[in-house]
Scaffold this motif. Structure first.
Motif, short mmCIF file in Angstrom:
data_model
loop_
_atom_site.label_atom_id
_atom_site.label_comp_id
_atom_site.label_asym_id
_atom_site.label_seq_id
_atom_site.Cartn_x
_atom_site.Cartn_y
_atom_site.Cartn_z
N GLY A 103 5.31 -4.01 -3.22
CA GLY A 103 5.07 -4.73 -1.95
C GLY A 103 3.93 -5.63 -1.99
O GLY A 103 3.63 -6.17 -3.11
N PHE A 104 3.16 -5.36 -0.99
CA PHE A 104 1.99 -6.43 -0.92
C PHE A 104 0.71 -5.71 -0.26
O PHE A 104 -0.30 -6.23 0.00
N SER A 105 1.02 -4.43 -0.04
CA SER A 105 -0.10 -3.59 0.39
C SER A 105 -1.41 -3.62 -0.53
O SER A 105 -2.66 -3.31 -0.12
N GLU A 106 -1.24 -3.72 -1.98
CA GLU A 106 -2.44 -4.00 -2.84
C GLU A 106 -3.11 -5.20 -2.87
O GLU A 106 -4.20 -5.44 -3.44
#
Length: 111
Positions: A100-103
């Protein structure tokens, strides 16, 4: 004696109740129903418009702008013949495969 108002040209897809809201404000909307062939390009243009507005939104406006983007994506989902469940499943599968894009990973370059 009536005062002739200058027309404001929009030529864009709007939410279903906008003509009613315009009339309630004492204005006269000129509308038409898009053909099936016109719908997807109009929705894609609307998505760009709403995404731009989201990018420019002040913090207190962001939820409303996200709701606008969501509504356009929902209409595109239907126009393309998918369901919300189809999109959710595809998103879940893509996230499992690619993340995803959480990091907050920013790819600077690849050599």
């Amino acid at each position: 004696m009536s005062v002739e108002r200058e027309a404001v040209v929009h030529r864009k897809l709007v939410r279903d109740r906008i003509p009613e809201i315009v009339e309630a404000a004492g204005r006269v909307p000129a509308t038409r129903v898009l053909t099936v062939a016109e719908l997807v390009p109009a929705l894609l243009a609307k998505l760009h418009e709403e995404a731009t507005e989201l990018g420019l939104a002040e913090p207190e406006e962001r939820l409303e702008e996200l709701a606008d983007v969501h509504e356009v994506l929902s209409a595109l989902t239907t126009a393309y013949g998918f369901t919300e469940e189809d999109v959710t499943r595809a998103a879940r599968e893509k996230k499992a495969a690619r993340g995803g894009f959480s990091e907050r990973v920013w790819l600077e370059e690849v050599r």
